[in-house]
Write an enzyme that holds these catalytic residues in place. Structure first.
Site, PDB file in Angstrom:
ATOM      1  N   ASN A   1      65.805  -2.542  44.543  1.00 22.54           N
ATOM      2  CA  ASN A   1      66.099  -2.332  46.196  1.00 22.54           C
ATOM      3  C   ASN A   1      65.842  -3.602  46.869  1.00 22.54           C
ATOM      4  OD1 ASN A   1      66.356  -1.852  48.724  1.00 22.54           O
ATOM      5  ND2 ASN A   1      65.031   0.137  48.340  1.00 22.54           N
TER       6      ASN A   1
ATOM      7  N   CYS B   1      66.640  -1.442  55.722  1.00 28.23           N
ATOM      8  CA  CYS B   1      67.815  -1.244  54.766  1.00 28.23           C
ATOM      9  C   CYS B   1      69.211  -1.088  55.320  1.00 28.23           C
ATOM     10  CB  CYS B   1      67.510   0.294  53.873  1.00 28.23           C
ATOM     11  SG  CYS B   1      65.890   0.107  53.026  1.00 28.23           S
TER      12      CYS B   1
ATOM     13  N   HIS C   1      73.852   1.606  49.796  1.00 26.59           N
ATOM     14  CA  HIS C   1      72.450   0.961  49.883  1.00 26.59           C
ATOM     15  C   HIS C   1      71.638   1.445  48.695  1.00 26.59           C
ATOM     16  CE1 HIS C   1      68.531  -0.861  50.423  1.00 26.59           C
ATOM     17  NE2 HIS C   1      68.275   0.653  50.591  1.00 26.59           N
TER      18      HIS C   1
HETATM   19  O1  UT7 Z   1      65.367   1.508  50.821  1.00 30.12           O
HETATM   20  C1  UT7 Z   1      64.420   2.099  51.531  1.00 30.12           C
HETATM   21  C2  UT7 Z   1      64.467   3.578  51.349  1.00 30.12           C
HETATM   22  N1  UT7 Z   1      63.674   4.103  50.253  1.00 30.12           N
HETATM   23  C3  UT7 Z   1      64.086   4.996  49.530  1.00 30.12           C
HETATM   24  O2  UT7 Z   1      65.043   5.604  49.762  1.00 30.12           O
HETATM   25  C4  UT7 Z   1      63.008   5.664  48.444  1.00 30.12           C
HETATM   26  C5  UT7 Z   1      63.014   6.884  48.518  1.00 30.12           C
HETATM   27  N2  UT7 Z   1      62.083   7.521  47.712  1.00 30.12           N
HETATM   28  C6  UT7 Z   1      62.006   7.338  46.003  1.00 30.12           C
HETATM   29  O3  UT7 Z   1      62.855   6.691  45.661  1.00 30.12           O
HETATM   30  C7  UT7 Z   1      60.917   8.010  45.374  1.00 30.12           C
HETATM   31  O4  UT7 Z   1      60.282   9.006  46.135  1.00 30.12           O
HETATM   32  C8  UT7 Z   1      60.043   7.139  44.512  1.00 30.12           C
HETATM   33  C9  UT7 Z   1      60.743   6.424  43.541  1.00 30.12           C
HETATM   34  C10 UT7 Z   1      59.330   6.137  45.623  1.00 30.12           C
HETATM   35  C11 UT7 Z   1      58.910   8.125  44.077  1.00 30.12           C
HETATM   36  O5  UT7 Z   1      59.580   9.058  43.114  1.00 30.12           O
HETATM   37  P1  UT7 Z   1      59.065  10.560  43.354  1.00 30.12           P
HETATM   38  O6  UT7 Z   1      59.699  10.989  42.312  1.00 30.12           O
HETATM   39  O7  UT7 Z   1      59.271  10.983  44.594  1.00 30.12           O
HETATM   40  O8  UT7 Z   1      57.404  10.364  42.922  1.00 30.12           O
HETATM   41  P2  UT7 Z   1      56.390  10.913  43.846  1.00 30.12           P
HETATM   42  O9  UT7 Z   1      55.893   9.839  44.992  1.00 30.12           O
HETATM   43  O10 UT7 Z   1      56.407  12.281  44.125  1.00 30.12           O
HETATM   44  O11 UT7 Z   1      55.219  10.765  42.899  1.00 30.12           O
HETATM   45  C12 UT7 Z   1      55.012  11.356  41.647  1.00 30.12           C
HETATM   46  C13 UT7 Z   1      53.823  10.922  40.811  1.00 30.12           C
HETATM   47  C14 UT7 Z   1      52.706  10.942  41.441  1.00 30.12           C
HETATM   48  O12 UT7 Z   1      51.574  11.217  40.627  1.00 30.12           O
HETATM   49  P3  UT7 Z   1      50.639  12.685  40.792  1.00 30.12           P
HETATM   50  O13 UT7 Z   1      50.231  12.822  42.043  1.00 30.12           O
HETATM   51  O14 UT7 Z   1      51.815  13.594  40.433  1.00 30.12           O
HETATM   52  O15 UT7 Z   1      49.832  12.434  39.772  1.00 30.12           O
HETATM   53  C15 UT7 Z   1      52.614   9.433  41.970  1.00 30.12           C
HETATM   54  O16 UT7 Z   1      51.263   8.952  41.871  1.00 30.12           O
HETATM   55  O17 UT7 Z   1      54.238   9.667  40.209  1.00 30.12           O
HETATM   56  C16 UT7 Z   1      53.228   8.687  40.418  1.00 30.12           C
HETATM   57  N3  UT7 Z   1      53.759   7.518  40.721  1.00 30.12           N
HETATM   58  C17 UT7 Z   1      54.015   6.833  39.766  1.00 30.12           C
HETATM   59  N4  UT7 Z   1      53.801   6.711  38.357  1.00 30.12           N
HETATM   60  C18 UT7 Z   1      54.125   5.800  37.712  1.00 30.12           C
HETATM   61  C19 UT7 Z   1      54.316   6.946  41.932  1.00 30.12           C
HETATM   62  N5  UT7 Z   1      54.762   5.808  41.619  1.00 30.12           N
HETATM   63  C20 UT7 Z   1      54.572   5.558  40.308  1.00 30.12           C
HETATM   64  C21 UT7 Z   1      54.899   4.581  39.313  1.00 30.12           C
HETATM   65  N6  UT7 Z   1      54.737   4.585  38.274  1.00 30.12           N
HETATM   66  N7  UT7 Z   1      55.404   3.284  39.738  1.00 30.12           N
END
Ligand code: UT7
Length: 350
Positions: free
Chosen positions: A306, A115, A276
């Site tokens: 992204n 990134c 980014h």
């Molecule tokens: O460019 C490179 C750098 N990358 C970044 O900067 C990414 C930084 N991180 C993020 O953008 C976020 O952490 C994500 C978008 C990847 C994930 O969002 P989050 O709010 O942190 O969600 P989480 O990983 O804490 O997951 C919350 C819940 C989980 O379910 P449970 O365990 O609470 O039942 C995940 O399994 O959301 C679930 N989940 C989804 N649900 C529906 C994770 N991805 C998805 C999805 N659709 N695509």
């Protein structure tokens, strides 16, 4: 002698993939993706026709033309990507061939800073130009993520975020101010928190530990990619989203302040910030912390997702095309990503 961005171009494939389309393949929804990332759609290249290099070449041609030079004037290529056409050689030489650059006096460098690839590449180009070594550096950031994502529910937290595209810039010497300062950082302790580790010379072992339960065969040498890695699906990127998010919001703000302090400017002096495009929520958090208005920040993650190394040059070029960046403006670029690596650049636009 300073350096400036003399021409820019970008390319995104025509195919729009909506959140609803992804939800037909995995357990996700338009509402979840928009709420957690701000993304509404992303673009995918044409499978088996387009590659990271061909997309980079389309962006590069526009940048070369806008800089008022010919492809044979390019004296150095820097290519940033995490989704190269080949394991090796890198996309730099493939781009040279794709553009039909026959001049073999030039060099081609590939950088693997994910990134932050464009910000790192810009700092390298800036130093080469400032030292007088090169006069027309072609810097490209391009990704064809769609060829390496897990389209099952297992991969949903990563797959919904990424999209394909390319951006390019020509960096030339200037008598004016141009690129004012660049700041680059890294912290390898978090290497596996956002990573695509296979294939690799670890051969399934990390720090002496067997990662996948493969027997350590008593053979001479090993193999970068084992059949079991493929069968068990260990062939996709992994991201610990929460860890990345929490670090990103802190480091973005820190590295922007670092750049401003270096040149004695303040956050209110920023005319346009191009973060980014990792996650709209990260950009919004950084905007708020810096007290910037909506007019001072450009985001396009809603349309493109992204695009990693391509995200800053695509956004920079779109903002410039839309007339949002003018002569004399203070432009701030900032990125955070895998490694972890992060960085910023301040540019007095000319
Ligand atoms: O460019 C490179 C750098 N990358 C970044 O900067 C990414 C930084 N991180 C993020 O953008 C976020 O952490 C994500 C978008 C990847 C994930 O969002 P989050 O709010 O942190 O969600 P989480 O990983 O804490 O997951 C919350 C819940 C989980 O379910 P449970 O365990 O609470 O039942 C995940 O399994 O959301 C679930 N989940 C989804 N649900 C529906 C994770 N991805 C998805 C999805 N659709 N695509």
């Amino acid at each position: 002698m300073n350096s400036r961005i003399a021409g820019m171009g970008y390319y995104v494939p025509d195919r729009v993939v909506t959140n609803d389309e992804l939800s037909q393949h995995m357990d996700t929804s338009d509402a979840w993706i928009q709420e957690h990332t701000g993304i509404q759609a992303r673009r995918y290249g044409v499978k088996h026709e387009e590659t990271t290099t061909t997309m980079g070449a389309r962006a590069a041609k526009i940048a070369i033309e806008r800089a008022g030079i010919s492809k044979e004037d390019v004296d150095f290529i820097i290519f940033a990507t995490l989704s190269p056409d080949y394991y090796f050689p890198g996309c730099g030489v493939l781009l040279q061939r794709e553009l039909g650059i026959t001049n073999t006096e030039i060099g081609a460098l590939d950088i693997r800073n994910q990134c932050t690839g464009f910000v790192y590449g810009l700092a390298v180009a800036d130093q080469f130009v400032k030292s007088g070594m090169y006069k027309n550096v072609l810097l490209v950031g391009a990704e064809m993520h769609s060829m390496g994502l897990d389209f099952t529910t297992t991969g949903r937290n990563v797959t919904v975020i990424f999209g394909d595209g390319a951006g390019a810039a020509i960096i030339q010497p200037t008598e004016g101010e141009g690129i004012l300062t660049s700041h680059l950082h890294s912290d390898g302790t978090f290497a596996e928190e956002l990573a695509f580790i296979n294939p690799g010379s670890h051969g399934g072992y990390h720090g002496g530990k067997d990662m996948y339960g493969y027997p350590s065969e008593d053979t001479l040498g090993g193999i970068f990619m084992t059949p079991t890695m493929i069968e068990e699906g260990h062939i996709y990127p992994y991201m610990n989203g929460q860890v990345v998010f929490k670090k990103a919001v802190v480091k973005f703000v820190e590295v922007i302040h670092e750049a401003l302090n270096k040149v004695g400017l303040k956050q209110e002096d920023i005319d346009m910030m191009i973060p980014h495009q990792a996650n709209l929520r990260i950009s919004q958090f950084v905007q708020k912390r810096l007290g910037l208005s909506d007019d001072q920040v450009f985001n396009n993650i809603q349309k493109y997702g992204n695009t990693t190394a391509a995200s800053i040059p695509i956004a920079l070029c779109e903002a410039w095309e839309a007339g949002k960046i003018k002569e004399g403006d203070l432009v701030c670029l900032a990125a955070f990503g895998a490694g972890f690596t992060w960085g910023s650049s301040l540019i007095r636009w000319s």
